[in-house]
Structure formats: structure tokens, C-alpha cells
Motif scaffolding. Structure first.
Motif, PDB file in Angstrom:
ATOM      1  N   THR A  95       0.814  -1.228   0.000  1.00 51.13           N
ATOM      2  CA  THR A  95       0.000   0.000   0.000  1.00 51.13           C
ATOM      3  C   THR A  95       0.840   1.268   0.000  1.00 51.13           C
ATOM      4  N   ASN A  96       2.099   1.167   0.432  1.00 46.13           N
ATOM      5  CA  ASN A  96       2.942   2.363   0.425  1.00 46.13           C
ATOM      6  C   ASN A  96       4.401   1.944   0.596  1.00 46.13           C
ATOM      7  N   ILE A  97       5.309   2.637  -0.091  1.00 45.43           N
ATOM      8  CA  ILE A  97       6.736   2.427   0.115  1.00 45.43           C
ATOM      9  C   ILE A  97       7.438   3.784   0.103  1.00 45.43           C
ATOM     10  N   SER A  98       8.531   3.865   0.839  1.00 41.52           N
ATOM     11  CA  SER A  98       9.368   5.061   0.836  1.00 41.52           C
ATOM     12  C   SER A  98      10.814   4.630   0.972  1.00 41.52           C
ATOM     13  N   ALA A  99      11.728   5.450   0.486  1.00 45.56           N
ATOM     14  CA  ALA A  99      13.148   5.115   0.514  1.00 45.56           C
ATOM     15  C   ALA A  99      13.945   6.351   0.904  1.00 45.56           C
ATOM     16  N   VAL A 100      14.923   6.172   1.808  1.00 43.69           N
ATOM     17  CA  VAL A 100      15.792   7.271   2.242  1.00 43.69           C
ATOM     18  C   VAL A 100      17.224   6.766   2.329  1.00 43.69           C
ATOM     19  N   ILE A 101      18.169   7.714   2.223  1.00 49.34           N
ATOM     20  CA  ILE A 101      19.577   7.413   2.439  1.00 49.34           C
ATOM     21  C   ILE A 101      19.893   7.639   3.906  1.00 49.34           C
ATOM     22  N   ASN A 102      20.559   6.664   4.509  1.00 50.41           N
ATOM     23  CA  ASN A 102      20.983   6.789   5.906  1.00 50.41           C
ATOM     24  C   ASN A 102      22.438   6.344   5.990  1.00 50.41           C
ATOM     25  N   GLY A 103      23.351   7.303   5.857  1.00 47.79           N
ATOM     26  CA  GLY A 103      24.767   6.982   5.846  1.00 47.79           C
ATOM     27  C   GLY A 103      25.133   6.178   4.614  1.00 47.79           C
ATOM     28  N   ASN A 104      25.676   4.987   4.849  1.00 48.47           N
ATOM     29  CA  ASN A 104      26.082   4.119   3.745  1.00 48.47           C
ATOM     30  C   ASN A 104      24.995   3.117   3.364  1.00 48.47           C
ATOM     31  N   PHE A 105      23.771   3.419   3.789  1.00 48.98           N
ATOM     32  CA  PHE A 105      22.684   2.463   3.571  1.00 48.98           C
ATOM     33  C   PHE A 105      21.455   3.142   2.971  1.00 48.98           C
ATOM     34  N   ILE A 106      20.646   2.323   2.326  1.00 47.57           N
ATOM     35  CA  ILE A 106      19.338   2.746   1.860  1.00 47.57           C
ATOM     36  C   ILE A 106      18.307   2.015   2.711  1.00 47.57           C
ATOM     37  N   VAL A 107      17.373   2.772   3.292  1.00 47.11           N
ATOM     38  CA  VAL A 107      16.325   2.173   4.115  1.00 47.11           C
ATOM     39  C   VAL A 107      15.013   2.275   3.351  1.00 47.11           C
ATOM     40  N   LEU A 108      14.420   1.125   3.095  1.00 50.54           N
ATOM     41  CA  LEU A 108      13.152   1.047   2.378  1.00 50.54           C
ATOM     42  C   LEU A 108      12.070   0.646   3.378  1.00 50.54           C
ATOM     43  N   THR A 109      11.020   1.455   3.459  1.00 51.01           N
ATOM     44  CA  THR A 109       9.902   1.172   4.357  1.00 51.01           C
ATOM     45  C   THR A 109       8.701   0.751   3.524  1.00 51.01           C
ATOM     46  N   VAL A 110       8.145  -0.417   3.852  1.00 53.29           N
ATOM     47  CA  VAL A 110       7.071  -1.015   3.062  1.00 53.29           C
ATOM     48  C   VAL A 110       5.848  -1.230   3.943  1.00 53.29           C
ATOM     49  N   ASN A 111       4.703  -0.707   3.499  1.00 50.20           N
ATOM     50  CA  ASN A 111       3.447  -0.870   4.240  1.00 50.20           C
ATOM     51  C   ASN A 111       2.491  -1.790   3.507  1.00 50.20           C
ATOM     52  N   ARG A 112       1.693  -2.512   4.311  1.00 47.90           N
ATOM     53  CA  ARG A 112       0.618  -3.352   3.806  1.00 47.90           C
ATOM     54  C   ARG A 112      -0.666  -3.011   4.551  1.00 47.90           C
ATOM     55  N   PRO A 113      -1.807  -3.533   4.093  1.00 49.49           N
ATOM     56  CA  PRO A 113      -3.047  -3.273   4.821  1.00 49.49           C
ATOM     57  C   PRO A 113      -2.964  -3.819   6.250  1.00 49.49           C
TER      58      PRO A 113
ATOM     59  N   ASN B 292       4.778  -4.731  10.277  1.00 47.44           N
ATOM     60  CA  ASN B 292       4.084  -3.853   9.336  1.00 47.44           C
ATOM     61  C   ASN B 292       4.014  -2.454   9.955  1.00 47.44           C
ATOM     62  N   PRO B 293       4.770  -1.483   9.430  1.00 47.86           N
ATOM     63  CA  PRO B 293       5.558  -1.586   8.193  1.00 47.86           C
ATOM     64  C   PRO B 293       6.829  -2.410   8.383  1.00 47.86           C
ATOM     65  N   ALA B 294       7.386  -2.841   7.264  1.00 47.47           N
ATOM     66  CA  ALA B 294       8.666  -3.545   7.252  1.00 47.47           C
ATOM     67  C   ALA B 294       9.746  -2.560   6.840  1.00 47.47           C
ATOM     68  N   ASN B 295      10.832  -2.520   7.610  1.00 45.12           N
ATOM     69  CA  ASN B 295      11.964  -1.657   7.299  1.00 45.12           C
ATOM     70  C   ASN B 295      13.111  -2.524   6.779  1.00 45.12           C
ATOM     71  N   LEU B 296      13.477  -2.297   5.531  1.00 44.42           N
ATOM     72  CA  LEU B 296      14.517  -3.086   4.881  1.00 44.42           C
ATOM     73  C   LEU B 296      15.739  -2.209   4.645  1.00 44.42           C
ATOM     74  N   THR B 297      16.911  -2.705   5.018  1.00 41.53           N
ATOM     75  CA  THR B 297      18.148  -1.931   4.901  1.00 41.53           C
ATOM     76  C   THR B 297      19.089  -2.586   3.896  1.00 41.53           C
ATOM     77  N   PHE B 298      19.588  -1.776   2.954  1.00 45.99           N
ATOM     78  CA  PHE B 298      20.481  -2.263   1.910  1.00 45.99           C
ATOM     79  C   PHE B 298      21.755  -1.423   1.894  1.00 45.99           C
ATOM     80  N   SER B 299      22.878  -2.075   1.707  1.00 47.34           N
ATOM     81  CA  SER B 299      24.147  -1.371   1.585  1.00 47.34           C
ATOM     82  C   SER B 299      24.228  -0.677   0.228  1.00 47.34           C
TER      83      SER B 299
END
Length: 246
Positions: A129-147, A184-191
């Protein structure tokens, strides 16, 4: 275990029938045989559900050769000429799946046994239902929402990456494995270094699109188009989001 025992019984029973019906009168041998196997069908939570009604078709062959799986998931495609085939699996609520290089040869038994049980999942019920992405230092944080009403024990998703805002499950440069979460939401962190290893450079815009997917995703490479197919992603998702690689 029940399905494995059933498969052994089916194969033995079929072999006995073929042997008992073999011709000994010198007539012309058959140029066709049977393809047999078992499918097991699963929901989003990996529960085995009704195995019956899966349509299995010998693709691109005329006249049409098809059958339906029974309650145990077993199926028999009869009167298939000797050769190499692709099998198409179809049932409402499931993504179409293809099994390539199924070979039926004249080996005195006139039967091809698909030794492994074919486990197929439903199209995922998990919506994004919604996603957002931000830079946090050396990482990308993706936040994913569901119903909030989604009652799956584990919520599974698959991410697709690209360099344009039309990234999707059919238009991407890379994709993730299945990711399972309970929050929910799920916070996913990627290098960020991971995406640089994929060829993204500083100043490039990286786009993400996320889909719900089944544990039994049943992804496969289409040998005609050489593209990876994801039959069980839930098409109900949101637009892609982006970050600029620092």
C-alpha cells in the motif's frame, strides 16, 4: 510423505499396467506414451490446499493434450507422441507455470515419470500500500506498508530495481530473492555498496518497486524470451520510489 508414497504407488501401478498390456503379437509398437506426475498446491502461509483441478497441458502441440490433477495432485497425460515437451500448469488463483524439457522416449515402458513433486503456490494475497526510501549513511532504508487487516503469518515480498520510474516485475535490471517479514511496516536496509556492485554510480537514480509474493514463487526462465517470469507476484502494488546514489 503421503504424496511421496502415492507417487511410488502410482509409478508401480502404471508400470504394471503397461507391462500387462504390452503387445506380443508382432504388431507395430506404439509411438506414444504417457507423462505422469504429482502437483502439490500451497497458499501464502505454506499450507497445502486442494490439489485438484490444476490443468496440465502439453504446450504448442496439436491436437490439444491436457488433463486435470486429482485430489492427491496426481496427473496423467495420455497418448503423447515421443519427444521433448514443455508442460503448462494453470488454475484459477495461481500464476501460470511452465516446466521445460520433459522427455518421453521409447524405452519399452512408454512412460515418462516426473520424479519430483511439483509444488506450486497461489498468486500472493499480500498487497503493498505504500513504500518510501531514504539514504541513511552508507545504507538505503526502504519502508514497506501493507493493509493492517492482512492476516498472513509471514508477509513475503520481492523487490525489483531499475534506472527508470517504470521499473516493474517485467522491466528491471535486478531483482531480490523472496524477503519474509512479520512487521508492518517492514523496514529493509540495503548497503549502497551492494548497488554499486551492480553497476550503479554516484549520481545515478535507483528506482525500487515492491510486490507481494508467495513462498512458492515458482519463478522460472522463459526459454523463448530468456526472461525470468514471476507468476505469483500480487499485481496490486504502488508506484516505484527512488533515491540518488551518493
Amino acid at each position: 510423505m503421503k504424496s511421496q508414497n502415492y507417487l511410488k504407488t502410482l509409478l508401480l501401478f502404471t508400470s504394471l499396467i503397461i507391462i500387462s498390456c504390452s503387445k506380443d503379437d508382432g504388431s507395430t509398437e506404439s509411438l506414444a506414451g504417457s507423462i505422469v506426475g504429482i502437483v502439490e498446491l500451497y497458499d501464502d502461509d505454506q499450507n497445502n490446499i486442494d490439489n485438484s483441478g490444476m490443468k496440465i497441458t502439453v504446450e504448442d502441440y496439436e491436437p490439444l493434450i491436457s488433463t486435470l490433477s486429482d485430489t492427491d495432485g496426481s496427473f496423467v497425460l495420455k497418448d503423447v507422441p515421443f519427444g521433448d515437451y514443455t508442460l503448462l500448469f494453470e488454475k484459477e488463483g495461481f500464476g501460470d507455470y511452465k516446466l521445460y524439457d520433459v522427455s518421453l522416449k521409447d524405452n519399452n515402458n512408454d512412460i515418462s515419470i516426473i520424479g519430483n513433486i511439483i509444488k506450486l503456490g497461489q498468486v500472493s494475497n499480500s498487497e503493498i500500500t505504500n513504500i518510501s526510501a531514504v539514504i541513511n549513511g552508507n545504507f538505503i532504508v526502504l519502508t514497506v506498508n501493507r493493509p493492517s487487516t492482512e492476516d498472513l503469518l509471514v508477509k513475503r515480498m520481492r523487490l525489483f530495481y531499475g534506472k527508470a520510474n517504470d521499473v516493474s516485475n517485467t522491466n528491471y535490471t535486478e531483482f531480490s530473492p523472496i524477503i519474509g517479514t512479520t512487521g508492518n511496516p517492514a523496514n529493509l536496509t540495503f548497503s549502497i555498496a551492494f548497488f554499486r556492485s551492480l553497476g550503479y554510480e554516484s549520481g545515478d537514480t535507483l528506482w525500487f518497486r515492491v510486490y507481494g509474493d508467495n513462498f512458492y514463487s515458482n519463478s522460472y526462465e522463459d526459454l523463448d524470451t530468456m526472461e525470468t517470469i514471476f507468476p505469483n507476484v500480487n499485481p496490486n502494488t504502488v508506484d516505484a520510489v527512488s533515491v540518488v546514489i551518493p
